[in-house]
Design a protein around this motif. Structure first.
Motif, short mmCIF file in Angstrom:
data_model
loop_
_atom_site.label_atom_id
_atom_site.label_comp_id
_atom_site.label_asym_id
_atom_site.label_seq_id
_atom_site.Cartn_x
_atom_site.Cartn_y
_atom_site.Cartn_z
N CYS A 32 0.84 -1.20 0.00
CA CYS A 32 0.00 0.00 0.00
C CYS A 32 0.87 1.25 0.00
O CYS A 32 1.71 1.43 0.88
CB CYS A 32 -0.94 0.01 1.19
SG CYS A 32 -2.11 1.38 1.09
N CYS A 34 -0.53 4.38 -0.01
CA CYS A 34 -1.40 5.53 0.32
C CYS A 34 -0.70 6.47 1.30
O CYS A 34 0.22 6.08 2.03
CB CYS A 34 -2.75 5.06 0.85
SG CYS A 34 -2.79 4.66 2.61
N CYS A 37 -0.78 5.40 5.09
CA CYS A 37 0.26 4.43 5.47
C CYS A 37 1.62 5.12 5.52
O CYS A 37 2.42 4.85 6.42
CB CYS A 37 0.28 3.26 4.49
SG CYS A 37 -1.11 2.13 4.68
ZN LIG Z 1 -2.36 2.48 2.90
#
Ligand SMILES: [Zn+2]
Ligand SMILES: [Zn+2]
Length: 155
Positions: A32, A34, A37
């Motif tokens: 991930c 994003c 994160c």
């Molecule tokens: Zn994330």
């Protein structure tokens, strides 16, 4: 739901005071990229692994309240992140909307050759939220603007 031959994945924090196990095969396993994160973990991306709530349990001897601090943020109040009180590592999060737990690949137990145990069970299948990446990753896995098979594929 459990059977004798279902895989058991174990992991925990840096110091070992907070430990968990998840049973069976994950719903999702992906890198991930994003910005949540990135900000929560001060890293370019993480390996996030999602399980249904019934597959997850804490295994350390202290009660969850003794071992863990639990956090949520205003933008995602349904998500509860657990952090070890001793070493400060955030090690799992519970999503009350979807009734799922997330654990992270970097904290899973390793074998004697330093490889993550049960890698075939939990290995990632994609890169998600790849638009906000800090690092290009040229491995063979598919790249998505959000979740795998639920967003635009961009690589
Ligand atoms: Zn994330
Ligand atoms: Zn710890």
């Amino acid at each position: 739901m459990s059977t004798d031959n279902e895989p058991v994945i174990t992991g925990g924090c840096y110091c070992g005071a907070a430990r968990y196990e998840v049973r069976g095969h994950p719903i999702r396993s992906a890198y991930c990229h994003c910005t949540l994160c990135q900000r929560f973990n001060a890293t370019a991306f993480i390996l996030t692994i999602h399980y249904p709530a019934h597959a997850f349990r804490w295994t350390h001897s202290e009660t969850p309240e003794e071992a863990l601090d639990v956090y949520s943020v205003a933008s995602k109040p349904w998500k509860y992140r657990s952090r070890c009180k001793k070493c400060g590592a955030a090690i799992a999060s519970y999503n009350a909307n979807t009734d799922k737990w997330s654990v992270w690949g970097g904290q899973l137990d390793r074998d004697e050759t330093t490889k993550i145990k049960n890698w075939d069970v939990i290995k990632p299948t994609a890169h998600i939220f790849y638009d906000t990446r800090i690092l290009d990753v040229n491995d063979g896995l598919s790249k998505w603007t959000a979740y795998e098979n639920e967003s635009q594929r961009i690589g």
